[in-house]
Motif scaffolding. Sequence first.
Motif, PDB file in Angstrom:
ATOM      1  N   GLY A  71       0.771  -1.348   0.122  1.00  0.00           N
ATOM      2  CA  GLY A  71       0.097  -0.212   0.099  1.00  0.00           C
ATOM      3  C   GLY A  71       0.824   1.274   0.097  1.00  0.00           C
ATOM      4  O   GLY A  71       0.280   2.305  -0.232  1.00  0.00           O
ATOM      5  N   ARG A  72       2.262   1.173   0.223  1.00  0.00           N
ATOM      6  CA  ARG A  72       3.118   2.242  -0.088  1.00  0.00           C
ATOM      7  C   ARG A  72       3.238   2.907  -1.465  1.00  0.00           C
ATOM      8  O   ARG A  72       2.876   1.897  -2.568  1.00  0.00           O
ATOM      9  CB  ARG A  72       4.444   1.730   0.464  1.00  0.00           C
ATOM     10  N   VAL A  73       3.159   4.016  -1.474  1.00  0.00           N
ATOM     11  CA  VAL A  73       3.450   4.821  -2.966  1.00  0.00           C
ATOM     12  C   VAL A  73       4.975   4.935  -2.968  1.00  0.00           C
ATOM     13  O   VAL A  73       5.612   5.521  -2.179  1.00  0.00           O
ATOM     14  CB  VAL A  73       2.601   6.179  -2.947  1.00  0.00           C
ATOM     15  N   ALA A 101      -9.030  -0.910  -4.299  1.00  0.00           N
ATOM     16  CA  ALA A 101      -9.591  -1.760  -3.539  1.00  0.00           C
ATOM     17  C   ALA A 101      -8.426  -2.570  -2.527  1.00  0.00           C
ATOM     18  O   ALA A 101      -8.672  -3.294  -1.616  1.00  0.00           O
ATOM     19  CB  ALA A 101      -9.945  -2.988  -4.377  1.00  0.00           C
ATOM     20  N   ARG A 102      -7.193  -2.100  -2.722  1.00  0.00           N
ATOM     21  CA  ARG A 102      -6.036  -2.457  -1.945  1.00  0.00           C
ATOM     22  C   ARG A 102      -5.839  -3.946  -1.762  1.00  0.00           C
ATOM     23  O   ARG A 102      -5.716  -5.008  -0.930  1.00  0.00           O
ATOM     24  CB  ARG A 102      -6.186  -2.183  -0.377  1.00  0.00           C
ATOM     25  N   ILE A 103      -6.007  -4.427  -3.438  1.00  0.00           N
ATOM     26  CA  ILE A 103      -5.887  -5.986  -3.683  1.00  0.00           C
ATOM     27  C   ILE A 103      -4.654  -6.142  -4.770  1.00  0.00           C
ATOM     28  O   ILE A 103      -4.632  -5.178  -5.616  1.00  0.00           O
ATOM     29  CB  ILE A 103      -7.090  -6.484  -4.366  1.00  0.00           C
ATOM     30  N   VAL A 134       1.307  -0.351  -9.502  1.00  0.00           N
ATOM     31  CA  VAL A 134       0.462   0.224 -10.715  1.00  0.00           C
ATOM     32  C   VAL A 134       0.793   1.668 -10.692  1.00  0.00           C
ATOM     33  O   VAL A 134       1.014   2.323  -9.487  1.00  0.00           O
ATOM     34  CB  VAL A 134      -1.137   0.148 -10.113  1.00  0.00           C
ATOM     35  N   ASN A 135       0.802   2.174 -11.840  1.00  0.00           N
ATOM     36  CA  ASN A 135       1.128   3.451 -11.970  1.00  0.00           C
ATOM     37  C   ASN A 135      -0.207   4.337 -11.561  1.00  0.00           C
ATOM     38  O   ASN A 135      -1.277   4.218 -12.142  1.00  0.00           O
ATOM     39  CB  ASN A 135       1.410   3.818 -13.389  1.00  0.00           C
ATOM     40  N   LEU A 136       0.289   5.222 -10.682  1.00  0.00           N
ATOM     41  CA  LEU A 136      -1.074   6.161 -10.444  1.00  0.00           C
ATOM     42  C   LEU A 136      -1.396   7.168 -11.099  1.00  0.00           C
ATOM     43  O   LEU A 136      -2.656   7.793 -11.085  1.00  0.00           O
ATOM     44  CB  LEU A 136      -0.836   6.676  -8.771  1.00  0.00           C
ATOM     45  N   ASN A 137      -0.725   7.389 -12.323  1.00  0.00           N
ATOM     46  CA  ASN A 137      -0.949   8.568 -13.212  1.00  0.00           C
ATOM     47  C   ASN A 137      -1.980   8.086 -14.186  1.00  0.00           C
ATOM     48  O   ASN A 137      -2.958   8.794 -14.470  1.00  0.00           O
ATOM     49  CB  ASN A 137       0.224   9.194 -13.659  1.00  0.00           C
ATOM     50  N   ASP A 138      -1.916   7.030 -14.594  1.00  0.00           N
ATOM     51  CA  ASP A 138      -2.675   6.722 -15.545  1.00  0.00           C
ATOM     52  C   ASP A 138      -2.929   5.139 -15.505  1.00  0.00           C
ATOM     53  O   ASP A 138      -3.949   4.587 -16.573  1.00  0.00           O
ATOM     54  CB  ASP A 138      -1.896   6.685 -17.040  1.00  0.00           C
TER      55      ASP A 138
END
Length: 462
Positions: free
Chosen positions: A313-315, A355-357, A374-378
Amino acid sequence: MSEMSERLLRGTSKPQGAPALLVLEDGAVFQGSACAASGEVFGEICFNTSLEGYLEVITDPSYAGQIITMTYPQIGNYGVNLEDAQSDSPALRGLVVRDLCTTPSNWRSTQSLPDYLREHNVVAVEGVDTRALVRHVRDNGAQRAVLSTVDTDAKSLLAKVRASESIVGANLAATVSCKSAYEFDSLPASHAFAVSSPAERRYKVVAYDCGAKRSILENLLRAGCSVVAVPWDTPAEEVLAMEPDGVFLSNGPGDPEAVEGTYLQVEKLLGKVPVFGICLGHQMICKAAGAQIEKLKFGHRGGNHPVMNLLTGRVEITAQNHGFGLLFPSLGELVPELSGGFKGHESDLRFWTNARIAPVVQNEKFGRIRLTHVNLNDGTAEGIALLDIPAFSVQYHPEASPGPTDAHYLFTAFTRLMDGRDDYLDIDIAADRLAGWTFGEQAATVAGASDREQDSMTEGGR
């Protein structure tokens, strides 16, 4: 104007370069001035959002076939130190900047960036409205372009660029790979002021050089690996005959579909030896597993791309350089019991970040594969882990050259994978991001001294 004023002006101003033009295949024209080598070059126009690290960007072999636009307005202000270079010579086709500094100031600088570019015959242009150019590429997508200091006729250049070759379908990795196997055993002396001594070498790693950045191989050394680099198309049988503890798949340029000579060998290696892939290496694992790769509209390039680690869950703020990406659903059908009960794929993978999955698919060739980043921009895929064989990969560059150190833990994870640990990715990235840096040790020392001083004061108060 007085004579003194004229002398001051001459001493603080740089001469205007010859007129130059950048023309895109959709007809867009951008004017500027030549500021390095003269000539005419063709390539795919792209942009990089890094605020620093221009030499590492310019010398990254992953930029083969491309004309780079730097979004930061002034480039070259701290000069060039060759020990920061990622290859012996730049592989890019050309460079576009707003302003190129000719008088750098830095204690590590050995020459100016314009001199370096001229020395390596790199065509560059300054004075371009890079904000307008970047917005155009962002809105209209990556495309072919021509950069010329010798032909300034827009119609002529437009005809030339439309007749030029695309990088799609071109095997650019073959143009920047090493010609024969070699042992990589070099760490820059000038980095010793900031970086700790490497760990004891306990692992033998064979690295497929598809255009490897030196700093990535250096990080393998610092993690305790001895490294032998081999050409992009080295047969898997030859690699296995070296009896490595692990195989590393490097970054590299261009279209992964064209690098068949690598991913067919990776298919033979998976399941026989631990494998770690970065960027193009990540795509090679995906291709070996039968996945589809898409061309991104304008790619990911820069040192500020947010990526979520679905396992923690860390970015992570990451450095990236790629124009193609994995289509995660093409790896296989979801395994509902390992994917939070969900049965259908999502086109935007940010669904899984919310969903934190960390979803798992069933792959026909290699069993269960988990989406890890997963890329948080797109919402595109940035990392996978194969659950039934020892292999994992990420799309971004964790070695921080240039870029942040958030993803440094991945080199530690590779050593843990070679140790046979199932929890190899279970790492506190906040602690590991300072590993190997002397300022991390200094901070710990200062913190420890502060604690001891506080304890002493407390004891004295009693």
